[in-house]
Motif scaffolding. Structure first.
Motif, short mmCIF file in Angstrom:
data_model
loop_
_atom_site.label_atom_id
_atom_site.label_comp_id
_atom_site.label_asym_id
_atom_site.label_seq_id
_atom_site.Cartn_x
_atom_site.Cartn_y
_atom_site.Cartn_z
N THR A 36 2.00 2.99 -51.81
CA THR A 36 1.89 3.61 -50.49
C THR A 36 3.06 3.32 -49.56
O THR A 36 3.12 3.84 -48.46
N ALA A 37 3.99 2.49 -50.01
CA ALA A 37 5.09 2.05 -49.13
C ALA A 37 6.08 3.17 -48.86
O ALA A 37 6.39 3.98 -49.72
N LEU A 38 6.59 3.17 -47.65
CA LEU A 38 7.67 4.06 -47.24
C LEU A 38 8.98 3.27 -47.22
O LEU A 38 9.04 2.22 -46.59
N GLU A 63 3.63 7.79 -56.12
CA GLU A 63 3.88 7.37 -54.75
C GLU A 63 3.20 8.36 -53.81
O GLU A 63 3.45 9.56 -53.88
N GLU A 64 2.31 7.83 -52.97
CA GLU A 64 1.58 8.66 -52.01
C GLU A 64 1.35 7.83 -50.76
O GLU A 64 0.75 6.76 -50.83
N THR A 65 1.82 8.32 -49.64
CA THR A 65 1.75 7.54 -48.41
C THR A 65 0.54 7.85 -47.53
O THR A 65 0.18 7.03 -46.69
N TRP A 90 -0.83 1.78 -46.09
CA TRP A 90 -1.45 3.09 -45.88
C TRP A 90 -1.96 3.21 -44.45
O TRP A 90 -1.74 4.24 -43.80
N ASN A 93 0.90 3.77 -42.25
CA ASN A 93 1.37 5.15 -42.39
C ASN A 93 0.50 6.10 -41.58
O ASN A 93 1.01 6.98 -40.87
#
Length: 189
Positions: A36-38, A63-65, A90, A93
């Motif tokens: 979940t990391a940006l 990868e999904e934020t 998350w 985000n």
């Protein structure tokens, strides 16, 4: 339909929670990793790269934020274990880049929106057949933050941890690299 096991792994910064969760996940055959990391800055890019290097090549990474419930339901088709790292990122985000409602305009609406997203995610976890290991940070053991956004983040993180712990079959708190099991079955109060 019988659901898979849900395991929540909590800990502070650099507590060893991700490493512990990875060891748990490695017991599976078809392992998915939901990140979940940006990569917002150089330091975060390095952290993400360290996590990538630790994972075996055979693990399937997604990868999904924001839409993590949907991602878990998609990954269930080809995984028997999904490791989600990290629930706390998350929440961050959702708080800072979610589309509805605007953070600055309406704090109460933002909080309600995120709590609804957490409940939907918890429901998604209960609807899949694969095992799910969820990593999150324990951020409520420190001083009260000095600004509203930080307090809202801390509060939402605590609410999220409680919601996921309710549905989890097992909950661990990792401190100094040592996992402590704090839930192994439903507690009746």
């Amino acid at each position: 339909m019988e659901r898979g096991k849900i395991i929540l792994v909590l800990g502070g910064t650099r507590s060893g929670k991700s490493s512990f969760a990875e060891r748990l996940a490695s017991k599976g055959q078809r392992i998915g990793y939901l990140a979940t990391a940006l990569p917002g800055d150089g330091e975060m890019i390095k952290r993400i790269e360290l996590h990538r290097q630790r994972r075996p090549i055979a693990w399937i990474t997604k990868e999904e934020t924001l839409e993590i419930g949907k991602a878990i339901q998609e990954m269930e088709q080809y995984c028997d274990v999904i490791l989600l790292d990290c629930l706390t990122l998350w929440i961050s985000n959702l708080l800072t880049m979610g589309s509805e409602p605007d953070v600055e305009a309406n704090w109460v609406a933002r909080e309600k929106y995120i709590i609804e997203q957490v409940k939907q995610f918890a429901q998604s976890c209960q609807e899949v057949k694969c095992n799910i290991i969820i990593v999150g940070s324990e951020v409520g053991m420190s001083i009260v933050p000095g600004n509203r956004l930080a307090r809202l983040f801390r509060d939402l993180n605590g609410i999220t941890n409680q919601e996921i712990a309710k549905i989890a079959d097992e909950v661990y708190l990792v401190t100094a690299g040592i996992p402590i099991e704090i839930k192994s079955q439903e507690v009746k109060i």
